[in-house]
Design an enzyme around this catalytic site. Structure first.
Site, short mmCIF file in Angstrom:
data_model
loop_
_atom_site.label_atom_id
_atom_site.label_comp_id
_atom_site.label_asym_id
_atom_site.label_seq_id
_atom_site.Cartn_x
_atom_site.Cartn_y
_atom_site.Cartn_z
N HIS A 8 1.07 -1.01 -0.04
CA HIS A 8 0.05 -0.07 -0.02
C HIS A 8 0.92 1.18 -0.04
O HIS A 8 0.31 2.26 0.77
CB HIS A 8 -0.73 0.11 1.23
C1 LIG Z 1 0.64 -7.35 -5.22
C2 LIG Z 1 -0.25 -6.15 -4.68
C3 LIG Z 1 -1.56 -6.18 -4.25
C4 LIG Z 1 -2.53 -5.13 -3.82
N1 LIG Z 1 -3.56 -5.50 -3.23
C5 LIG Z 1 -4.17 -4.16 -2.98
C6 LIG Z 1 -5.64 -4.38 -2.44
O1 LIG Z 1 -6.16 -5.63 -2.12
N2 LIG Z 1 -6.39 -3.24 -2.22
C7 LIG Z 1 -6.02 -2.07 -2.41
O2 LIG Z 1 -6.83 -1.14 -2.14
N3 LIG Z 1 -4.63 -1.75 -3.23
C8 LIG Z 1 -3.94 -3.07 -3.39
N4 LIG Z 1 -2.80 -2.72 -3.99
C9 LIG Z 1 -2.25 -1.37 -3.98
C10 LIG Z 1 -2.77 -0.92 -5.39
O3 LIG Z 1 -2.62 -1.60 -6.30
C11 LIG Z 1 -2.23 0.50 -5.64
O4 LIG Z 1 -2.40 1.44 -4.59
C12 LIG Z 1 -2.67 1.29 -6.93
O5 LIG Z 1 -2.38 0.45 -7.97
C13 LIG Z 1 -1.75 2.51 -7.12
O6 LIG Z 1 -2.05 3.02 -8.24
P1 LIG Z 1 -1.10 3.93 -9.15
O7 LIG Z 1 -1.75 4.41 -10.43
O8 LIG Z 1 -0.33 4.99 -8.16
O9 LIG Z 1 0.16 2.95 -9.64
P2 LIG Z 1 0.16 1.77 -10.32
O10 LIG Z 1 -1.04 0.84 -10.48
O11 LIG Z 1 1.33 0.91 -9.71
O12 LIG Z 1 0.57 2.12 -11.77
C14 LIG Z 1 1.74 2.63 -12.33
C15 LIG Z 1 1.88 2.25 -13.58
O13 LIG Z 1 3.20 2.92 -14.46
C16 LIG Z 1 3.74 2.01 -15.05
N5 LIG Z 1 5.51 2.19 -14.81
C17 LIG Z 1 5.94 2.43 -13.84
N6 LIG Z 1 7.34 2.97 -14.49
C18 LIG Z 1 7.38 3.06 -15.71
C19 LIG Z 1 8.19 3.42 -16.40
N7 LIG Z 1 9.43 3.76 -16.20
N8 LIG Z 1 7.88 3.30 -17.82
C20 LIG Z 1 6.58 2.84 -18.34
N9 LIG Z 1 5.47 2.52 -17.50
C21 LIG Z 1 6.02 2.45 -16.07
C22 LIG Z 1 3.73 0.40 -14.20
O14 LIG Z 1 3.78 -0.60 -15.07
C23 LIG Z 1 2.20 0.68 -13.87
O15 LIG Z 1 1.28 0.24 -14.92
C24 LIG Z 1 -2.04 -3.76 -4.20
C25 LIG Z 1 -0.83 -3.87 -4.82
C26 LIG Z 1 0.03 -4.70 -5.19
C27 LIG Z 1 1.44 -4.56 -5.81
#
Ligand SMILES: Cc1cc2nc3c(=O)[nH]c(=O)nc-3n(C[C@H](O)[C@H](O)[C@H](O)COP(=O)(O)OP(=O)(O)OC[C@H]3O[C@@H](n4cnc5c(N)ncnc54)[C@H](O)[C@@H]3O)c2cc1C
Length: 392
Positions: free
Chosen positions: A329
Site C-alpha cells: 500500500h
Molecule cells: C500485489 C499487490 C496487491 C495489492 N492489493 C491491494 C488491495 O487488495 N487493495 C488495495 O486497495 N490496494 C492494493 N494494492 C495497491 C494498489 O494496487 C495501488 O495502490 C494502486 O495500484 C496504485 O495506483 P497507481 O496508479 O499509483 O500506480 P500503479 O497502479 O502501480 O500504476 C503505475 C503504472 O506505471 C507503470 N510504470 C512504472 N514505471 C514505468 C516506466 N518507467 N515506464 C513505463 N511505465 C511505467 C507501471 O507498469 C504501472 O502500470 C496492491 C498492490 C500490489 C502490488
C-alpha cells in the site's frame, strides 16, 4: 468501477464475524461508510456478473477505440524532456523490439502516473529532485525539489495463522467446501463474487486512539504472506492479517544510478516511529482474543504462527520485527502540498515547473487509513477533472 457484496465465503469467515462481536467489536454493515469501525464481510471490485474489475478494465478498455488515444505497452519511460522549465515530451525505450530510444512530444502537458516507486524515479532521472544527490549521479538538475522520493509510507502487516479443525476452509486436498468453492468458481449462474480475505474490519489498537488504526483481514485459507505456500502442505487452516493503517514512519525512494533500467533504492523505514510497532503488538493480542472466542471453537485447531511460544509483549515485538510484511500500500513519495517537502500543488502540477503533473498514489500527503486502490482511483478522477477544466 463496481463495488459489490461478496456472495461466497467459507463457514470460518462467518464464524470470525461472530467472534469479533463476542470480543466486543460491533458488526458494521458499511465498512466503506463514514464510521468504518467494526467488522463484516468485505465488499470487492467486481462486476455484478462476477468478473474481477480493475482500473484498466473499468476506465481504459471502454475508450480504447477513441481516435485521440494511443496506448503504447511494453515500454519503459526513461525521462521527461524539458525546454527550460516546461515539460515538452518524454523519452522511452520500446521493450519488445529494438530497445532504441524513442521520443514523444507533448502539445499541452505531460502527466506522470508511474506509481509511488517509479514516479519519483522518473522525476529524478529527469533532473527533478534533491539537487545535490542528482549531481552526484551526473544528472543535470532541471529543478531542485528536495521532496521528490521523500514521505514514503506503507501499511505494515503481520499474520496470525491457525489450523482449522472443522476442515471447512479452502485446502488443496478436496474437502467438501473446497469442491463447493471450485464448482462456484467455474459456474456463471449465479456469478461468483469472492475475495480470499473476505471478512474483517477496522478496530482501535487502544481506546485512546481517535479513529481505527488497525485493519483485520481474515482468510479461510492456510496461506503465508503474499499468497506464498498456498499450494503447500494440504492442511486446513485460516489466517488473520493484522495491519497498521496510520503509520507515522516515513521512508524514501532515491536513485542508485542514472540508468532508467536500474531499480531505484527503496528505504521504507518501517517502525522508525515505535508508535506503529506498539499498535501492532496490541493488534496481535486483539486478533488472538477474537480467535479464542466461542464462535471460533469449532474451527480453531491451534495457532501455528506466531505460535504458543510467543507470549509476552517482548516476544510479540520480536515476532513482528522478524515477520512483518508489506501489503503493497505504498503512498506519498511525491506529496501534494504547499510546504517545503511538497512535490505537487493542489492541482497536482509539479512545483516550479510548467506543463507537468503527477497523478497517482504518490501524491497522497498522508496514506489513507484503509486500502488505497479506491482512493487512488478517486485521485485519478479528480486529476482528470482538473486537466479538463484547465483545457476549457
Ligand atoms: C500485489 C499487490 C496487491 C495489492 N492489493 C491491494 C488491495 O487488495 N487493495 C488495495 O486497495 N490496494 C492494493 N494494492 C495497491 C494498489 O494496487 C495501488 O495502490 C494502486 O495500484 C496504485 O495506483 P497507481 O496508479 O499509483 O500506480 P500503479 O497502479 O502501480 O500504476 C503505475 C503504472 O506505471 C507503470 N510504470 C512504472 N514505471 C514505468 C516506466 N518507467 N515506464 C513505463 N511505465 C511505467 C507501471 O507498469 C504501472 O502500470 C496492491 C498492490 C500490489 C502490488
Amino acid at each position: 468501477m463496481h463495488v459489490v457484496d461478496t456472495n461466497f465465503s467459507f463457514p470460518a469467515s462467518h464464524a470470525f464475524i461472530r467472534a469479533c462481536q463476542e470480543a466486543g467489536i460491533p458488526r458494521n454493515r458499511d465498512l466503506n461508510g463514514f464510521n468504518y469501525e467494526g467488522c463484516d464481510l468485505f465488499q470487492v471490485n467486481q462486476t455484478p456478473e462476477g468478473r474481477r474489475c480493475h482500473a484498466s478494465s473499468s476506465f481504459l478498455n471502454p475508450v480504447l477505440h477513441r481516435d485521440n488515444l494511443t496506448v503504447i505497452t511494453h515500454a519503459l519511460v526513461a525521462r521527461i524532456l524539458f525546454q527550460g522549465k516546461r515539460a515538452i515530451g518524454l523519452e522511452y525505450y520500446p521493450l519488445k523490439k529494438n530497445k532504441r530510444l524513442m521520443t514523444l512530444s507533448a502539445k499541452k502537458e505531460v502527466i506522470l502516473s508511474a506509481g509511488v516507486i517509479n514516479s519519483p524515479q522518473i522525476l529524478q532521472l529527469s533532473g527533478i529532485g534533491p539537487g545535490g544527490d542528482l549531481e552526484k549521479l551526473g544528472i543535470p538538475v532541471v529543478h531542485d525539489l528536495p521532496g521528490v522520493g521523500r514521505n514514503l509510507q506503507d501499511h505494515p502487516d503481520v499474520i496470525i495463522r491457525c489450523l482449522d479443525k472443522s476442515k471447512t476452509s479452502f485446502c488443496t486436498s478436496p474437502g467438501p467446501h473446497t469442491l463447493k468453492f471450485l464448482s462456484r468458481y467455474f459456474s456463471k449462474n449465479p456469478p461468483f463474487i469472492f475475495t480470499p480475505t473476505d471478512a474483517g474490519g477496522f478496530v482501535k489498537s487502544d481506546p485512546s486512539v481517535e479513529i481505527p488504526d488497525l485493519q483485520l483481514q481474515f482468510a479461510a485459507i492456510r496461506m503465508q504472506p503474499h499468497g506464498h505456500g498456498l499450494l503447500t502442505p494440504a492442511r486446513f487452516g485460516f489466517v488473520l492479517h493484522v495491519c497498521h493503517m496510520r503509520p507515522k514512519s516515513r521512508g524514501r525512494v532515491s536513485l542508485r544510478t542514472a540508468d532508467p533500467f536500474d531499480p531505484p533504492r527503496i528505504e521504507p523505514h518501517y517502525f522508525d516511529d515505535e508508535f506503529e510497532l506498539d499498535a501492532l503488538v496490541k493488534g496481535v493480542k486483539i486478533g488472538r482474543d477474537i480467535l479464542s472466542q466461542p464462535a471460533m471453537k469449532a474451527f480453531n485447531g491451534g495457532e501455528e504462527v506466531p505460535g504458543p511460544a510467543v507470549k509476552s509483549d517482548r516476544e510479540i515485538r520480536h515476532f513482528i520485527l522478524e515477520k512483518m510484511e508489506t501489503v503493497y500500500h505504498t503512498a506519498g513519495s511525491c506529496k501534494m502540498g504547499v510546504d517545503d517537502e511538497a512535490v505537487v500543488d493542489p492541482e497536482l502540477r509539479v512545483h516550479g515547473l510548467e506543463s507537468l503533473r503527477v497523478i497517482d498514489a504518490s501524491i497522497m500527503p498522508t496514506i489513507t487509513g484503509s486500502n488505497i486502490h479506491a482512493p487512488t482511483v478517486m485521485i485519478a478522477e479528480k486529476g482528470a477533472d482538473m486537466v479538463l477544466e484547465e483545457m476549457r
